[in-house]
Design an enzyme around this catalytic site. Sequence first.
Site, PDB file in Angstrom:
ATOM      1  N   TRP A  94      -4.098   9.560 -22.376  1.00 22.33           N
ATOM      2  CA  TRP A  94      -5.025   8.678 -23.008  1.00 22.33           C
ATOM      3  C   TRP A  94      -4.405   7.282 -23.428  1.00 22.33           C
ATOM      4  CZ3 TRP A  94      -7.978  11.858 -27.142  1.00 22.33           C
ATOM      5  CH2 TRP A  94      -8.531  12.973 -26.692  1.00 22.33           C
ATOM      6  N   THR A 144       0.253  12.804 -15.283  1.00 21.97           N
ATOM      7  CA  THR A 144      -0.963  13.051 -16.244  1.00 21.97           C
ATOM      8  C   THR A 144      -0.991  14.191 -17.058  1.00 21.97           C
ATOM      9  OG1 THR A 144      -3.337  12.976 -16.398  1.00 21.97           O
ATOM     10  CG2 THR A 144      -2.412  13.402 -14.238  1.00 21.97           C
ATOM     11  N   ASP A 145      -1.451  14.215 -18.256  1.00 22.82           N
ATOM     12  CA  ASP A 145      -1.843  15.537 -18.987  1.00 22.82           C
ATOM     13  C   ASP A 145      -2.991  16.306 -18.022  1.00 22.82           C
ATOM     14  OD1 ASP A 145      -3.600  13.416 -19.404  1.00 22.82           O
ATOM     15  OD2 ASP A 145      -4.462  14.299 -21.284  1.00 22.82           O
ATOM     16  N   LYS A 175      -2.969  14.459  -8.552  1.00 27.61           N
ATOM     17  CA  LYS A 175      -1.709  13.833  -9.191  1.00 27.61           C
ATOM     18  C   LYS A 175      -0.729  14.887  -9.127  1.00 27.61           C
ATOM     19  CE  LYS A 175      -1.039  10.484 -11.539  1.00 27.61           C
ATOM     20  NZ  LYS A 175      -0.655   9.230 -11.305  1.00 27.61           N
ATOM     21  N   ASP A 179       0.859  -0.938   0.006  1.00 28.53           N
ATOM     22  CA  ASP A 179      -0.039   0.016   0.071  1.00 28.53           C
ATOM     23  C   ASP A 179       0.813   1.219   0.008  1.00 28.53           C
ATOM     24  OD1 ASP A 179      -1.707   2.079   0.334  1.00 28.53           O
ATOM     25  OD2 ASP A 179      -2.591   1.228   2.167  1.00 28.53           O
ATOM     26  N   TYR A 182      -8.891  14.613  -9.824  1.00 30.32           N
ATOM     27  CA  TYR A 182      -7.964  13.688 -10.048  1.00 30.32           C
ATOM     28  C   TYR A 182      -6.684  14.296 -10.428  1.00 30.32           C
ATOM     29  CZ  TYR A 182      -5.559  10.535 -13.368  1.00 30.32           C
ATOM     30  OH  TYR A 182      -4.475   9.791 -13.699  1.00 30.32           O
ATOM     31  N   TYR A 213      -4.608   6.216  -8.108  1.00 31.79           N
ATOM     32  CA  TYR A 213      -6.116   6.071  -8.032  1.00 31.79           C
ATOM     33  C   TYR A 213      -6.608   6.450  -9.411  1.00 31.79           C
ATOM     34  CZ  TYR A 213     -11.066   6.986  -6.769  1.00 31.79           C
ATOM     35  OH  TYR A 213     -12.357   6.814  -6.890  1.00 31.79           O
ATOM     36  N   THR A 214      -6.949   5.867 -10.504  1.00 28.68           N
ATOM     37  CA  THR A 214      -7.297   6.546 -11.685  1.00 28.68           C
ATOM     38  C   THR A 214      -8.634   6.618 -12.153  1.00 28.68           C
ATOM     39  OG1 THR A 214      -7.197   4.227 -12.453  1.00 28.68           O
ATOM     40  CG2 THR A 214      -5.236   5.307 -12.672  1.00 28.68           C
TER      41      THR A 214
HETATM   42  N1  LIG Z   1      -5.027   5.293 -18.041  1.00 34.81           N
HETATM   43  C1  LIG Z   1      -4.760   6.541 -18.795  1.00 34.81           C
HETATM   44  O1  LIG Z   1      -5.496   6.894 -19.700  1.00 34.81           O
HETATM   45  C2  LIG Z   1      -3.725   7.553 -17.949  1.00 34.81           C
HETATM   46  C3  LIG Z   1      -3.401   8.672 -18.517  1.00 34.81           C
HETATM   47  C4  LIG Z   1      -2.439   9.399 -18.019  1.00 34.81           C
HETATM   48  C5  LIG Z   1      -1.686   9.051 -17.129  1.00 34.81           C
HETATM   49  N2  LIG Z   1      -2.057   7.917 -16.275  1.00 34.81           N
HETATM   50  C6  LIG Z   1      -1.210   7.421 -15.324  1.00 34.81           C
HETATM   51  O2  LIG Z   1      -0.637   6.307 -15.595  1.00 34.81           O
HETATM   52  C7  LIG Z   1      -0.339   5.466 -14.575  1.00 34.81           C
HETATM   53  C8  LIG Z   1      -1.058   3.923 -14.513  1.00 34.81           C
HETATM   54  O3  LIG Z   1      -2.335   4.180 -15.311  1.00 34.81           O
HETATM   55  P1  LIG Z   1      -3.075   2.716 -15.257  1.00 34.81           P
HETATM   56  O4  LIG Z   1      -4.220   3.528 -16.360  1.00 34.81           O
HETATM   57  O5  LIG Z   1      -2.208   1.845 -15.936  1.00 34.81           O
HETATM   58  O6  LIG Z   1      -3.790   2.373 -13.823  1.00 34.81           O
HETATM   59  P2  LIG Z   1      -4.578   1.314 -13.399  1.00 34.81           P
HETATM   60  O7  LIG Z   1      -4.849   0.282 -14.406  1.00 34.81           O
HETATM   61  O8  LIG Z   1      -5.870   1.916 -12.715  1.00 34.81           O
HETATM   62  O9  LIG Z   1      -3.480   0.950 -12.192  1.00 34.81           O
HETATM   63  C9  LIG Z   1      -3.581   1.096 -11.092  1.00 34.81           C
HETATM   64  C10 LIG Z   1      -2.852   0.234 -10.250  1.00 34.81           C
HETATM   65  O10 LIG Z   1      -2.709   0.766  -8.852  1.00 34.81           O
HETATM   66  C11 LIG Z   1      -3.113   0.058  -8.092  1.00 34.81           C
HETATM   67  N3  LIG Z   1      -3.277   0.802  -6.709  1.00 34.81           N
HETATM   68  C12 LIG Z   1      -4.356   1.685  -6.296  1.00 34.81           C
HETATM   69  N4  LIG Z   1      -4.128   2.117  -4.954  1.00 34.81           N
HETATM   70  C13 LIG Z   1      -2.874   1.526  -4.776  1.00 34.81           C
HETATM   71  C14 LIG Z   1      -2.298   1.498  -3.398  1.00 34.81           C
HETATM   72  N5  LIG Z   1      -2.580   2.519  -2.365  1.00 34.81           N
HETATM   73  N6  LIG Z   1      -0.835   0.902  -3.389  1.00 34.81           N
HETATM   74  C15 LIG Z   1      -0.572   0.222  -4.339  1.00 34.81           C
HETATM   75  N7  LIG Z   1      -1.236   0.162  -5.466  1.00 34.81           N
HETATM   76  C16 LIG Z   1      -2.366   0.684  -5.588  1.00 34.81           C
HETATM   77  C17 LIG Z   1      -4.488  -0.653  -8.351  1.00 34.81           C
HETATM   78  O11 LIG Z   1      -4.924  -1.747  -7.724  1.00 34.81           O
HETATM   79  P3  LIG Z   1      -6.379  -1.900  -7.471  1.00 34.81           P
HETATM   80  O12 LIG Z   1      -7.042  -2.126  -8.638  1.00 34.81           O
HETATM   81  O13 LIG Z   1      -6.417  -2.884  -6.321  1.00 34.81           O
HETATM   82  O14 LIG Z   1      -7.049  -0.410  -6.554  1.00 34.81           O
HETATM   83  C18 LIG Z   1      -3.947  -0.835  -9.715  1.00 34.81           C
HETATM   84  O15 LIG Z   1      -3.552  -2.201 -10.006  1.00 34.81           O
HETATM   85  C19 LIG Z   1      -1.130   6.291 -13.029  1.00 34.81           C
HETATM   86  O16 LIG Z   1      -0.235   7.015 -12.471  1.00 34.81           O
HETATM   87  C20 LIG Z   1      -2.114   7.311 -13.951  1.00 34.81           C
HETATM   88  O17 LIG Z   1      -2.239   8.341 -13.193  1.00 34.81           O
HETATM   89  C21 LIG Z   1      -3.045   6.938 -16.735  1.00 34.81           C
END
Ligand SMILES: NC(=O)c1ccc[n+]([C@@H]2O[C@H](COP(=O)([O-])OP(=O)(O)OC[C@H]3O[C@@H](n4cnc5c(N)ncnc54)[C@H](OP(=O)(O)O)[C@@H]3O)[C@@H](O)[C@H]2O)c1
Length: 278
Positions: free
Chosen positions: A149, A100-101, A128, A35, A124, A60-61
């Site tokens: 994205w 993130t953007d 971030k 955690d 969000y 937290y996404t």
């Molecule tokens: N997806 C996008 O389009 C996007 C765009 C820009 C930036 N980003 C950034 O890219 C990164 C990866 O995004 P993603 O879409 O791959 O995210 P994701 O699929 O939501 O995965 C996030 C992971 O973090 C885990 N997590 C949540 N709370 C936690 C905690 N307290 N301790 C340890 N692990 C925890 C989640 O586990 P649980 O499922 O159990 O909660 C999940 O496995 C993030 O930093 C996000 O902000 C994403």
Amino acid sequence: MKILIIGANGMLAQDVITVFQTDHELAVCDHPDIDICCSDSVKRFLNRHEPDWVLNCAAYTDVDGAETNRDLAFAVNGDGPGILARACCSQGSKLCHISTDFVFDGHTQEPYCETDPVHPLSVYGKSKLVGEQQIQAAFDDYLIVRTSWLFGRGGNNFIKTICRLATERPEIQVVDDQRGSPTSAADLGAILKVALEKNLCGIYHACNTGVCSWFEFAREAVDQAGLSARVVPTTSAHMPRPAPRPEYSAMNCSKISHDCGLQIRHWHEALRDYIAQM
Ligand SMILES: NC(=O)c1ccc[n+]([C@@H]2O[C@H](COP(=O)([O-])OP(=O)(O)OC[C@H]3O[C@@H](n4cnc5c(N)ncnc54)[C@H](OP(=O)(O)O)[C@@H]3O)[C@@H](O)[C@H]2O)c1
């Protein structure tokens, strides 16, 4: 290098692991085993693995969910990265963190550079940004990579949703007044690998090249997948969501492209590979 990947079950991490595992020694972990909001939990993993780099993909996404789950969003996206940074500093590990953007407000028509002023609109985005600031306050051995994205193999994403809807409905409405840069998680993984190998530090932007609206992104995906549904443009006012989003959030990636010596490809090409694999 020894790399500890946190958030290993998430969408980005799945592709990052595939890219890194051929050349580096990986340790992977995710919630609830670790955690990032708990200092003792983080220290235990760092002590056990003694990584050269910690690569934090955990977050937290849920952008809309964050508007009501404010405390959880700030704990995971704001305080968590600070806890990680302080633990990395004590352990002598470097920290690569994904941002993130959505730290930008979108009131522009030019791709954002790393030095442009930040002004997040949503909870969000604000959470971030606090994460970025807490890392910067903790130590200097950080690499913060802002991306946008994402589409990847693991979990759900916009492309998977659009392709599913396109098989269920004759017509899909998608907003045409938010513009940004779609990014392949596999391509971002490849950029991150070079960035860590080159020991980059500071803030960088990394996305595929090309700028489009969500409507254009969806239409391209439906075309490339050979689906027959009609994709129709609409406005954010017609499809209100709890969280405000930037109208324009494309980012200028010339800094990471130059420092990594990489030519980043257009999102069209990355999407073609992705859909072929799907
Ligand atoms: N997806 C996008 O389009 C996007 C765009 C820009 C930036 N980003 C950034 O890219 C990164 C990866 O995004 P993603 O879409 O791959 O995210 P994701 O699929 O939501 O995965 C996030 C992971 O973090 C885990 N997590 C949540 N709370 C936690 C905690 N307290 N301790 C340890 N692990 C925890 C989640 O586990 P649980 O499922 O159990 O909660 C999940 O496995 C993030 O930093 C996000 O902000 C994403």
